[in-house]
Design a protein around this motif. Structure first.
Motif: not given
Length: 229
Positions: A147-159, A191-198
């Protein structure tokens, strides 16, 4: 800080070594009426973090207790050093540092406010710090939920860390994604399926998501974190 203060006569560390209690030290770092940090207060704490890490963390924790949300003005000053300490060589320092960061999120500012200023930690030059930032995010989710975390802003850094040269960092990043999925659900997979990951990497990630789903350990999606595609 007043020129008549005993702290003005010696360095912060020297004063501590002369027997000042934590609470006496905190009293002199704050204005007696407004309880705002004095001009040299935060910088003095940072010097202690460099010299005696556990003592510096202990004093910062006491200062957060004292100032509560008024400590928010000091977060930008202390956060770089706290991020550094997530990669300290001593387990006790790393654990106490993480505990302090979680306390700041509870008492001084929201988790998102703090994490907006911690994103640079994912690119830290110290691989142990990069791993520590991942572990801190997991602890944040387990403590406060999504709650209260915009995780979509953090996930690219984790990827980005999934390709880190250090295996512990890669494992930490993977654990982060699994924990986020546990809290947020299928939006993460989409979301991860759109990140261009192998595709091979996606297959590994999604298999771990499937394991969590089969285990019955998913968190209720009600009130889960914000996700902006």
């Amino acid at each position: 800080m007043s020129s008549s203060s005993p702290l003005s006569m010696c360095t912060d560390l020297e004063c501590i070594m002369q027997g000042y209690s934590h609470y006496t030290f905190i009293e002199q770092l704050t204005h007696p009426k407004t309880r705002k940090v004095s001009a040299g207060g935060a910088s003095g704490m940072l010097r202690l973090l460099g010299a005696v890490a556990l003592l510096g963390l202990d004093l910062l924790s006491a200062l957060v207790n004292r100032l509560q949300d008024r400590f928010r003005a000091q977060i930008g000053t202390v956060l770089p050093s706290l991020i550094d300490r997530l990669g300290d060589s001593k387990d006790q320092v790393r654990e106490q540092d993480q505990t302090l960061l979680l306390k700041i999120m509870e008492q001084a500012a929201s988790p998102q406010y703090v994490w907006d200023r911690m994103l640079g930690g994912f690119k830290h030059k110290n691989n142990r710090t990069r791993e520590g930032v991942c572990l801190c995010l997991i602890a944040t989710l387990n403590t406060y939920g999504a709650q209260g975390l915009t995780l979509s802003k953090i996930v690219p850094h984790i990827c980005n860390l999934l390709g880190d040269p250090t295996s512990q960092v890669r494992d930490g990043a993977m654990s982060c994604l699994v924990e986020i999925y546990r809290h947020v659900g299928e939006r993460v997979r989409l979301d991860l399926s759109k990140k261009g990951l192998p595709q091979s990497r996606l297959n590994v990630i999604f298999s771990k998501f499937d394991e969590v789903q089969r285990s019955g350990n998913m968190i209720s999606s009600s009130g889960s974190g914000q996700w902006v595609f």
